[in-house]
Design an enzyme around this catalytic site. Structure first.
Site, short mmCIF file in Angstrom:
data_model
loop_
_atom_site.label_atom_id
_atom_site.label_comp_id
_atom_site.label_asym_id
_atom_site.label_seq_id
_atom_site.Cartn_x
_atom_site.Cartn_y
_atom_site.Cartn_z
N ARG A 164 0.84 -1.21 0.00
CA ARG A 164 0.00 0.00 0.00
C ARG A 164 0.87 1.26 0.00
O ARG A 164 0.63 2.21 0.74
CB ARG A 164 -0.93 0.03 1.23
N SER A 238 -10.52 -0.34 3.87
CA SER A 238 -9.64 -0.44 5.05
C SER A 238 -9.13 0.94 5.43
O SER A 238 -8.53 1.63 4.60
CB SER A 238 -8.43 -1.31 4.75
N GLU A 345 -4.26 3.98 6.04
CA GLU A 345 -4.08 3.72 4.61
C GLU A 345 -4.73 4.87 3.82
O GLU A 345 -4.28 5.24 2.76
CB GLU A 345 -4.76 2.38 4.28
C1 LIG Z 1 -15.40 -0.32 -0.26
C2 LIG Z 1 -13.93 -0.08 -0.55
C3 LIG Z 1 -13.09 -1.15 -0.72
C4 LIG Z 1 -11.73 -0.96 -1.01
N1 LIG Z 1 -10.94 -2.05 -1.18
C5 LIG Z 1 -9.63 -1.88 -1.49
C6 LIG Z 1 -8.80 -3.03 -1.71
O1 LIG Z 1 -9.24 -4.16 -1.65
N2 LIG Z 1 -7.50 -2.81 -2.00
C7 LIG Z 1 -6.98 -1.55 -2.12
O2 LIG Z 1 -5.77 -1.43 -2.41
N3 LIG Z 1 -7.74 -0.46 -1.91
C8 LIG Z 1 -9.05 -0.59 -1.61
N4 LIG Z 1 -9.84 0.51 -1.40
C9 LIG Z 1 -9.23 1.86 -1.47
C10 LIG Z 1 -9.39 2.54 -2.85
O3 LIG Z 1 -10.37 1.92 -3.62
C11 LIG Z 1 -8.08 2.55 -3.64
O4 LIG Z 1 -7.06 3.14 -2.90
C12 LIG Z 1 -8.21 3.27 -4.98
O5 LIG Z 1 -7.06 3.08 -5.76
C13 LIG Z 1 -8.47 4.76 -4.81
O6 LIG Z 1 -8.81 5.28 -6.07
P1 LIG Z 1 -9.54 6.68 -6.20
O7 LIG Z 1 -9.56 7.05 -7.64
O8 LIG Z 1 -10.84 6.66 -5.50
O9 LIG Z 1 -8.51 7.61 -5.43
P2 LIG Z 1 -8.84 8.95 -4.61
O10 LIG Z 1 -9.47 8.60 -3.33
O11 LIG Z 1 -9.53 9.92 -5.49
O12 LIG Z 1 -7.37 9.44 -4.33
C14 LIG Z 1 -6.52 8.74 -3.46
C15 LIG Z 1 -5.18 9.49 -3.35
O13 LIG Z 1 -4.50 9.47 -4.60
C16 LIG Z 1 -4.33 10.80 -5.11
N5 LIG Z 1 -4.62 10.70 -6.53
C17 LIG Z 1 -5.77 10.24 -7.09
N6 LIG Z 1 -5.65 10.22 -8.44
C18 LIG Z 1 -4.42 10.71 -8.71
C19 LIG Z 1 -3.69 10.93 -9.92
N7 LIG Z 1 -4.22 10.66 -11.11
N8 LIG Z 1 -2.44 11.43 -9.84
C20 LIG Z 1 -1.88 11.69 -8.64
N9 LIG Z 1 -2.51 11.51 -7.46
C21 LIG Z 1 -3.76 11.01 -7.50
C22 LIG Z 1 -5.32 11.66 -4.35
O14 LIG Z 1 -4.88 13.00 -4.28
C23 LIG Z 1 -5.35 10.97 -3.00
O15 LIG Z 1 -4.24 11.35 -2.22
C24 LIG Z 1 -11.22 0.35 -1.11
C25 LIG Z 1 -12.07 1.44 -0.95
C26 LIG Z 1 -13.42 1.24 -0.68
C27 LIG Z 1 -14.34 2.42 -0.54
#
Ligand SMILES: Cc1cc2nc3c(=O)[nH]c(=O)nc-3n(C[C@H](O)[C@H](O)[C@H](O)COP(=O)(O)OP(=O)(O)OC[C@H]3O[C@@H](n4cnc5c(N)ncnc54)[C@H](O)[C@@H]3O)c2cc1C
Length: 349
Positions: A164, A238, A345
């Site tokens: 992570r 998480s 995380e």
């Molecule tokens: C129900 C649920 C289950 C999940 N299960 C998992 C799992 O099994 N495994 C796992 O690893 N994660 C899991 N996650 C966490 C999440 O889905 C991941 O971390 C995912 O990759 C986040 O993507 P996002 O586009 O929503 O990021 P965001 O929440 O929009 O951004 C996350 C971070 O990345 C930065 N960011 C986003 N996009 C960019 C970009 N293009 N360039 C630079 N920085 C950027 C943002 O500024 C922020 O700091 C889960 C979340 C939920 C709600």
């Protein structure tokens, strides 16, 4: 490209926290992106890039510019006999990329089905689930330097992907915008069913794996039965990472050698689960939190989920501060009971 002011973000973060961004802009193509770097609202303010908002906790209004990544597109770059290279733009929904791969019969990301969020955020924390991680298949990452607007291609090694974790969460935090990634997927069946829960589910239901879609379907089913749907109950999956602990060195004899934190804890809690991977030892954060009595416990509008203590939830109307207070209380309990430090995380903004 329109810059909006005082834009509400409650639908753009899966915790459903009701906050505003002072400025907000949506990026739909790379031309928008290049223009963005020239705008005074970009140059003169702090900024954050947002994908699906599924890994952020807003603790207050954001007094800068939120850039919403909507860059779309998935293409097959090159196919070899055994492999295929797929390039996906950062604003694509991650699960859509998984579906693209499994529908073509390409192996490698089927275990990562239904992880919410965008492709561009996937390298940020090297997304992982059900025995697989992005680093197993990542070829490279295309990113724009925020200070200069210059594009750079990072090799997998340069991304420094860990559990992570990546260079984008550390040395290069807030320094690059990830515009696209390329994956190297396998054309030849290489099923990964090492993860205990997945293996048990497949055996119990007598499911035979013939293609990546079979694994994807199973993972989707398990995830839907286990995790709260953010559309119904705000959460970010998480909240904390599993905890690294020291363990007696494998080269030392079982009885000799210096005891690590693992052995110390096992003497006190013989049933404590732990797993060893890549020379490290981790304890599931969910177990630690549960042992401190937090599972299913609610304080006001927030709580630790009844099925999975690691998932903090917004029961409705919670503020980011309330969730942070809960997170801090949980961290204190775990520190006091086990002498271990939980690390979020989720990205706290
Ligand atoms: C129900 C649920 C289950 C999940 N299960 C998992 C799992 O099994 N495994 C796992 O690893 N994660 C899991 N996650 C966490 C999440 O889905 C991941 O971390 C995912 O990759 C986040 O993507 P996002 O586009 O929503 O990021 P965001 O929440 O929009 O951004 C996350 C971070 O990345 C930065 N960011 C986003 N996009 C960019 C970009 N293009 N360039 C630079 N920085 C950027 C943002 O500024 C922020 O700091 C889960 C979340 C939920 C709600």
């Amino acid at each position: 490209m329109k810059i909006r002011q005082n834009y509400n973000l409650s639908k753009l973060n899966t915790f459903g926290i009701n906050v505003n961004a002072l400025f907000f802009v949506e990026i739909n193509n790379e031309t928008d992106l290049i223009e963005l770097f020239t705008l005074p609202e970009f140059k003169n303010n702090k900024k954050i890039f947002l994908g699906g908002g599924s890994n952020v906790l807003f603790t207050k209004n954001f007094d800068g510019l939120v850039v919403w990544n909507k860059l779309k597109g998935i293409e097959i770059l090159e196919a070899e006999k055994d492999f295929v290279f797929i390039r996906a733009m950062g604003g694509e929904i991650w699960h859509n990329l998984v579906m693209f791969a499994v529908n073509h019969g390409y192996w490698g990301i089927e275990n990562l089905s239904l992880i919410p969020g965008t492709v561009g955020a996937a390298p940020m924390q090297n997304i992982g689930a059900y025995g697989a991680e992005l680093r197993n298949v990542l070829e490279n990452v295309e990113a724009y330097e925020i200070a200069t607007g210059v594009k750079r291609v990072f090799s997998k090694e340069e991304c420094e992907l860990g559990y992570r974790d990546s260079v984008f969460k550390n040395k290069l935090k807030n320094k690059y915008f990830i515009s696209a990634i390329t994956l190297k997927l396998n054309k030849i069946g290489e099923k990964n069913i090492s993860y205990k829960m997945l293996k048990e589910y497949l055996e119990k239901n007598k499911i035979e794996i013939n293609n990546p879609k079979d694994i994807s379907d199973a993972v989707v089913f398990i995830r839907q039965s286990k995790l709260p749907d953010p559309k119904i109950m705000g959460n970010a999956g998480s909240f904390f990472k599993n905890v690294f602990v020291s363990a007696r060195n494998a080269s030392q004899s079982e009885v000799g050698g210096e005891k690590g934190k693992l052995e110390e804890l096992l003497e006190k809690y013989p049933d404590m689960p732990y797993f060893k991977e890549d020379g490290t030892t981790k304890i599931p954060a969910g177990w630690l939190i549960e042992q401190c009595g937090w599972k299913g416990r609610r304080i006001g509008n927030v709580g630790a989920h009844e099925k999975q203590a690691l998932v903090l939830v917004n029961y409705g109307g919670a503020t980011g501060e309330e969730l942070m207070e809960l997170a801090n209380k949980i961290m204190t309990s775990v520190r006091e009971k086990f002498g271990l430090e939980l690390v979020p995380e989720v990205n706290i903004v």
